[in-house]
Write an enzyme that holds these catalytic residues in place. Structure first.
Site: not given
Length: 145
Positions: A9-10, A47, A69, A124, A134
């Site tokens: 994740d970024g 990302e 994501d 999320h 995250d």
């Protein structure tokens, strides 16, 4: 080939702004966390850096299930947009410049080394590894605020 699961994740505080990335590599039940960040960047760059950093951490060619994501990362590869951008000299089909060609070049080289299956998850939404990535990304972004 060894089978590895990677989650990435970024995050970016303001876009552009301070950003961070996080990754978790899982091999035979052992988890390794990676993270990093930059003072002035974008969410999409973070990302990409999460994916690149995780794949670069692998010491030999692996069979990878990569979960993210990021529609930007997943769709650009699965729908083969990035290959068209590269073929056109990093120009998109609408004639605008493709963003982040430096990172895409690095990622495309890694995709030639590893056998990568891409999996998209909603961000999320409670996926434990996505949530952890995250957290890592946000912690890094905070360091650069």
């Amino acid at each position: 080939m060894k089978r590895v699961d990677i989650y990435t994740d970024g995050a970016c505080k303001h876009n552009p702004g301070p950003g961070g990335w996080g990754a978790v590599i899982v091999f035979k039940g052992i988890e390794k966390e990676l993270s990093g960040g930059e003072a002035h960047t974008t969410n999409n760059r973070m990302e990409l850096m999460a994916v690149i950093s995780a794949l670069e951490a692998l010491k030999e060619p692996c069979e990878v299930t990569l979960t993210s994501d990021s529609k930007y990362v997943i769709d650009s590869i699965e729908k083969r947009w990035v290959y068209g951008w590269k073929q056109r000299g990093w120009v998109k089909s609408d004639k605008s410049p493709a963003l982040n060609p430096d990172l895409w070049e690095r990622l495309l080289q890694l995709l030639e080394i590893h056998e990568v299956k891409l999996v998209w998850v909603k961000g999320h939404a409670g996926h434990p590894y996505n949530e952890r990535c995250d957290e890592l990304a946000c912690m890094q972004a905070e360091r650069y605020r």
